[in-house]
Design a protein around this motif. Structure first.
Motif, PDB file in Angstrom:
ATOM      1  N   ASP A  71       0.827  -1.211   0.000  1.00 31.19           N
ATOM      2  CA  ASP A  71       0.000   0.000   0.000  1.00 31.19           C
ATOM      3  C   ASP A  71       0.856   1.253   0.000  1.00 31.19           C
ATOM      4  O   ASP A  71       0.524   2.239  -0.660  1.00 31.19           O
ATOM      5  N   ARG A  74       2.336   1.549  -3.593  1.00 26.65           N
ATOM      6  CA  ARG A  74       1.328   1.790  -4.642  1.00 26.65           C
ATOM      7  C   ARG A  74       0.969   3.260  -4.819  1.00 26.65           C
ATOM      8  O   ARG A  74       0.504   3.644  -5.885  1.00 26.65           O
ATOM      9  N   LEU A  80       5.878   3.124  -8.911  1.00 24.07           N
ATOM     10  CA  LEU A  80       5.130   2.685 -10.099  1.00 24.07           C
ATOM     11  C   LEU A  80       5.994   2.820 -11.346  1.00 24.07           C
ATOM     12  O   LEU A  80       6.023   1.918 -12.195  1.00 24.07           O
ATOM     13  N   ALA A 101      -0.403  -6.255  -6.367  1.00 25.20           N
ATOM     14  CA  ALA A 101      -1.194  -5.046  -6.594  1.00 25.20           C
ATOM     15  C   ALA A 101      -0.346  -3.913  -7.170  1.00 25.20           C
ATOM     16  O   ALA A 101      -0.834  -3.117  -7.981  1.00 25.20           O
ATOM     17  N   ASP A 105      -1.093  -1.819 -10.561  1.00 22.56           N
ATOM     18  CA  ASP A 105      -1.170  -0.357 -10.560  1.00 22.56           C
ATOM     19  C   ASP A 105      -0.148   0.270 -11.497  1.00 22.56           C
ATOM     20  O   ASP A 105      -0.356   1.379 -11.997  1.00 22.56           O
ATOM     21  N   GLU A 110      -2.838  -7.460 -16.120  1.00 25.35           N
ATOM     22  CA  GLU A 110      -3.451  -8.145 -14.987  1.00 25.35           C
ATOM     23  C   GLU A 110      -3.799  -9.600 -15.295  1.00 25.35           C
ATOM     24  O   GLU A 110      -3.936 -10.407 -14.388  1.00 25.35           O
TER      25      GLU A 110
END
Length: 157
Positions: A71, A74, A80, A101, A105, A110
């Motif tokens: 988290d 991200r 990223l 995740a 992102d 995916e």
């Protein structure tokens, strides 16, 4: 390895063991330098951050799980971009557990990701992922992806 506080220590240890046994040299990259804490409370030293390095210096990128770590990464544009740039250069990119995740992102496909809680490793065009429970199997598949160096099959015609 991209990590932040709260990284999944067991996943990182399992993957690190296999990669180092295969001869890989690993560096930990984090939003900040110094000591960071894993999910088990153990601290580990990070000597690279997003200001002092770039994915161009590495042959592959791995993101271990740990929801707190994932988290944190991200929401960082530099994290990223780090993953996206490695992918754009057709390098192996991998993640386990919550780290998947970050790959999503960053815009990686995916359809190439493992499902949470399933021990199956998914490896598509050098993008390797597995649930937290499949970290050791993931590591072996990631070594194979790294051995191929670049994954040109990821290129669009």
């Amino acid at each position: 390895m991209l990590i932040a506080d709260g990284f999944a220590a067991k996943e990182l240890a399992a993957v690190r063991k296999v990669l180092e046994a295969a001869g890989a040299k690993l560096e930990l990259v984090s939003p900040r330098l110094g000591m960071i804490s894993g999910s088990d409370g153990k601290r580990i030293e990070v000597t690279k951050n997003f200001l002092t390095t770039s994915s161009i210096f590495y042959d592959a990128v791995y993101v271990p799980g740990g929801s707190r770590s994932a988290d944190s990464l991200r929401v960082l544009e530099k994290a990223l971009d780090f993953v996206d740039e490695a992918s754009q250069h057709f390098k192996p990119v991998g993640a386990t557990g919550a780290g998947i995740a970050l790959l999503a992102d960053a815009g990686l496909d995916e359809g190439a990701f493992a499902e949470p809680g399933v021990k199956k490793v998914v490896s598509v065009a050098g993008i390797v992922s597995a649930s937290a429970e499949g970290a050791e199997s993931f590591a072996k598949a990631f070594v194979d992806a790294i051995a191929q160096h670049r994954h040109w099959d990821r290129a669009q015609p």
